[in-house]
Design a protein around this motif. Structure first.
Motif, mmCIF file in Angstrom:
data_model
loop_
_atom_site.group_PDB
_atom_site.id
_atom_site.type_symbol
_atom_site.label_atom_id
_atom_site.label_comp_id
_atom_site.label_asym_id
_atom_site.label_seq_id
_atom_site.Cartn_x
_atom_site.Cartn_y
_atom_site.Cartn_z
ATOM 1 N N ASP A 2 16.529 19.415 18.182
ATOM 2 C CA ASP A 2 15.692 19.506 19.375
ATOM 3 C C ASP A 2 15.367 18.123 19.935
ATOM 4 O OD1 ASP A 2 15.642 22.243 19.261
ATOM 5 O OD2 ASP A 2 13.699 22.365 18.253
ATOM 6 N N GLU A 3 15.064 17.177 19.046
ATOM 7 C CA GLU A 3 14.660 15.849 19.485
ATOM 8 C C GLU A 3 15.821 15.013 20.020
ATOM 9 O OE1 GLU A 3 11.416 14.421 19.498
ATOM 10 O OE2 GLU A 3 10.953 16.565 19.292
ATOM 11 N N LEU A 4 16.990 15.148 19.389
ATOM 12 C CA LEU A 4 18.121 14.299 19.736
ATOM 13 C C LEU A 4 19.088 14.959 20.710
ATOM 14 C CD1 LEU A 4 18.914 12.878 16.173
ATOM 15 C CD2 LEU A 4 17.539 11.803 17.977
ATOM 16 N N GLY A 5 19.064 16.290 20.764
ATOM 17 C CA GLY A 5 19.965 16.991 21.660
ATOM 18 C C GLY A 5 21.405 17.040 21.186
ATOM 19 N N ILE A 6 21.616 16.847 19.880
ATOM 20 C CA ILE A 6 22.962 16.951 19.304
ATOM 21 C C ILE A 6 22.891 17.756 18.006
ATOM 22 C CG2 ILE A 6 23.815 14.794 20.300
ATOM 23 C CD1 ILE A 6 23.288 13.419 17.655
ATOM 24 N N ASP A 7 24.054 18.183 17.525
ATOM 25 C CA ASP A 7 24.102 18.922 16.265
ATOM 26 C C ASP A 7 23.750 18.000 15.101
ATOM 27 O OD1 ASP A 7 24.865 21.245 17.540
ATOM 28 O OD2 ASP A 7 27.007 20.861 17.287
ATOM 29 N N VAL A 8 23.161 18.598 14.059
ATOM 30 C CA VAL A 8 22.799 17.854 12.856
ATOM 31 C C VAL A 8 23.347 18.598 11.636
ATOM 32 C CG1 VAL A 8 20.908 16.991 11.416
ATOM 33 C CG2 VAL A 8 20.696 16.949 13.906
ATOM 34 N N GLU A 9 23.962 17.863 10.731
ATOM 35 C CA GLU A 9 24.485 18.446 9.496
ATOM 36 C C GLU A 9 24.044 17.588 8.311
ATOM 37 O OE1 GLU A 9 28.709 18.795 9.686
ATOM 38 O OE2 GLU A 9 28.698 20.203 11.374
ATOM 39 N N PHE A 10 23.936 18.225 7.134
ATOM 40 C CA PHE A 10 23.608 17.503 5.911
ATOM 41 C C PHE A 10 24.874 17.164 5.137
ATOM 42 C CE2 PHE A 10 19.269 19.673 5.875
ATOM 43 C CZ PHE A 10 18.657 18.563 6.424
ATOM 44 N N TYR A 11 24.837 16.022 4.494
ATOM 45 C CA TYR A 11 25.918 15.598 3.600
ATOM 46 C C TYR A 11 25.364 15.632 2.185
ATOM 47 C CZ TYR A 11 29.694 12.706 1.654
ATOM 48 O OH TYR A 11 30.752 12.234 0.909
ATOM 49 N N ASN A 12 25.873 16.548 1.364
ATOM 50 C CA ASN A 12 25.395 16.679 -0.008
ATOM 51 C C ASN A 12 26.198 15.771 -0.927
ATOM 52 O OD1 ASN A 12 23.380 18.777 0.265
ATOM 53 N ND2 ASN A 12 25.075 20.110 0.822
ATOM 54 N N ALA A 13 25.504 14.944 -1.666
ATOM 55 C CA ALA A 13 26.159 14.014 -2.580
ATOM 56 C C ALA A 13 25.678 14.251 -4.006
ATOM 57 C CB ALA A 13 25.878 12.576 -2.175
ATOM 58 N N THR A 14 26.476 13.849 -4.958
ATOM 59 C CA THR A 14 26.130 14.034 -6.370
ATOM 60 C C THR A 14 25.525 12.778 -6.982
ATOM 61 O OG1 THR A 14 28.394 13.428 -7.000
ATOM 62 C CG2 THR A 14 27.926 15.771 -6.682
ATOM 63 N N SER A 15 25.546 11.680 -6.246
ATOM 64 C CA SER A 15 25.006 10.433 -6.793
ATOM 65 C C SER A 15 24.667 9.470 -5.662
ATOM 66 C CB SER A 15 26.022 9.765 -7.726
ATOM 67 O OG SER A 15 27.132 9.277 -6.984
ATOM 68 N N TYR A 16 23.895 8.445 -5.996
ATOM 69 C CA TYR A 16 23.596 7.388 -5.049
ATOM 70 C C TYR A 16 24.885 6.704 -4.601
ATOM 71 C CZ TYR A 16 18.775 7.634 -6.868
ATOM 72 O OH TYR A 16 17.529 8.035 -7.255
ATOM 73 N N THR A 17 25.759 6.479 -5.543
ATOM 74 C CA THR A 17 27.014 5.796 -5.235
ATOM 75 C C THR A 17 27.812 6.559 -4.192
ATOM 76 O OG1 THR A 17 27.094 4.934 -7.492
ATOM 77 C CG2 THR A 17 29.145 4.895 -6.223
ATOM 78 N N ALA A 18 27.848 7.889 -4.327
ATOM 79 C CA ALA A 18 28.588 8.717 -3.374
ATOM 80 C C ALA A 18 28.004 8.599 -1.969
ATOM 81 C CB ALA A 18 28.574 10.169 -3.828
ATOM 82 N N LEU A 19 26.678 8.543 -1.871
ATOM 83 C CA LEU A 19 26.040 8.383 -0.565
ATOM 84 C C LEU A 19 26.392 7.032 0.060
ATOM 85 C CD1 LEU A 19 22.415 9.788 -1.070
ATOM 86 C CD2 LEU A 19 24.229 10.772 0.343
#
Length: 329
Positions: free
Chosen positions: A81-98
Motif C-alpha cells: 500500500d505504501e510503496l505501490g509495488i508488489d512485495v515478496e519475502f525471501y526465506n533464508a536458512t542462515s545469515y550467510t544466505a541472506l
C-alpha cells in the motif's frame, strides 16, 4: 429590405465566428490541461525511475519459519500500500544466505543481527536505516538488547566459569547475541583466547537459531546456550508449557548491544530508499502497520539509525580479531 438582409448576414457571420472562437478555446484549454497531466505523470515516473517492480524482503532466521511468516504477513500488505509495488519475502536458512542473496541482487532489504550487518555492509552494500523498539513510548536508549547465557536450574551453572566441561549451543556463526558476544564474554571475562575458547566447554554446537538453542536447553540436548534477550521473549508463549520451562534461568548477561537493524541495499535509487524508510518510520499511523508492530512486539515502532550506530559492534569484532570472512565461517 436589402439593408435588412445585409445586417442579418453580418449578424449571422458574427455569431458563427463567435461560436468558432468558443469552440477553439476549449480545445486550447484541453490541450494545455493534457500537457499538464503528462508532465505530472512524467515527473512521477522520474521520481520512481529505477524502482524494482517487486520489493524482495529477507527474513532473519531467528525462529521457526512458519511462525516467522505468520507474524510478517501484515508487513506485505502494508508495504504494498505504501510503496505501490508488489512485495515478496525471501526465506533464508542462515545469515550467510541472506548476505549472499543481497550481494547477488536477489533481495533488496532484510533484517540482520548487528555482526552480520557489518558483513552485509561490506559484502553487499547494505545500509542500516531503522530499528524496532519493543517498549511503547520508547526512547533511543531502548534500541539496545543483551546476549544472555541460559541453562536449567538442575545443572548448577551459575557463572561463566561453570561452563567449563559442559555442552554449549550457539545459534549461528554470524549471530551477534547468539554466538559472537557470548564468545567475547568468555574471552574477556575468563581470560580465554580465540585458540582455546571453543575447548573450554566439553562440546560446542550451532543450533541454527535462537529458538532452536532454547529448545536444545529445555530438551536437555545441551547444558547451556547463548541467546538474544528479545528473541527469546518472542517465543516464551510457545515454550511456557514445556516440562522444563520453570527450570529455565539466565545466569549471565552482556553489556548493551544495539539491536538488529533493518537494512536496504545501497545501490537502489535514493527515492526508493527514502520511501521505504518513511514507510517504516510511520508504520504506527496505519492500521495494518500497527498489526505488524503488535504481532512482533514492536510497541515503540521504528527509530531511524545509520551505520555509526554499530561502531561498538565493529570494535568488538576487532577485539575478537575476526574478519568478515571469519564471521561467515
Amino acid at each position: 429590405m436589402s439593408k435588412f438582409y445585409l445586417s442579418l448576414t453580418i449578424f449571422t457571420m458574427l455569431i458563427i465566428m463567435s461560436a468558432c472562437g468558443e469552440n477553439s478555446d476549449p480545445s486550447s484549454v484541453e490541450t494545455e490541461s493534457s500537457e499538464g497531466n503528462n508532465d505530472a505523470v512524467e515527473a512521477a515516473g522520474d521520481e520512481r525511475e529505477g524502482w524494482p517492480e517487486t520489493f524482495i524482503f529477507g527474513l532473519l532466521p531467528i525462529e521457526d519459519q512458519g511462525e516467522l511468516m505468520k507474524r510478517h504477513e501484515p508487513l506485505i500488505s502494508y508495504l504494498e500500500d505504501e510503496l505501490g509495488i508488489d512485495v515478496e519475502f525471501y526465506n533464508a536458512t542462515s545469515y550467510t544466505a541472506l548476505i549472499e542473496a543481497m550481494a547477488n541482487d536477489h533481495l533488496h532489504a532484510s533484517t540482520f543481527g548487528p555482526f552480520s550487518y557489518l558483513v552485509a555492509h561490506e559484502r553487499a552494500d547494505a545500509e542500516a536505516f531503522a530499528i524496532p523498539v519493543s517498549e511503547e513510548g520508547g526512547t533511543a536508549e531502548d534500541i539496545y538488547y543483551y546476549a544472555q547465557m541460559i541453562t536449567l536450574e538442575e545443572h548448577n551453572i551459575d557463572a561463566l566459569a561453570d561452563i567449563e566441561g559442559q555442552s554449549l549451543a550457539y545459534a549461528d556463526p554470524a549471530s551477534t547475541s547468539g554466538h559472537l558476544f557470548p564468545k567475547a564474554m568468555l574471552i574477556n571475562e575468563l581470560g580465554l583466547t580465540l585458540d582455546n575458547v571453543d575447548e573450554f566447554p566439553s562440546d560446542v554446537v550451532f543450533s541454527g537459531s535462537h529458538e532452536a538453542s532454547l529448545y536444545s536447553v529445555l530438551n536437555g540436548d545441551v547444558k547451556t546456550a547463548g541467546v538474544c534477550s528479545t528473541c527469546i521473549e518472542l517465543v516464551f508463549e510457545r515454550v511456557e508449557d514445556h516440562e522444563n520451562f520453570d527450570q529455565l534461568k539466565v545466569f549471565h548477561e552482556s553489556e548493551p548491544i544495539p539491536g538488529g537493524p533493518y537494512v536496504i541495499k545501497g545501490d537502489l535509487p535514493d527515492s526508493f530508499k527514502q520511501a521505504v524508510k518513511e514507510a517504516f518510520l510511520t508504520m504506527g499511523d496505519s492500521e495494518v502497520g500497527q498489526e505488524f508492530l503488535e504481532a512482533n512486539e514492536y510497541h515503540g515502532g521504528f527509530f531511524e539509525i545509520d551505520h555509526d550506530t554499530y561502531d561498538v559492534v565493529q570494535e568488538t569484532a576487532e577485539a575478537l580479531g575476526m574478519s568478515p570472512e571469519e564471521l561467515l565461517e
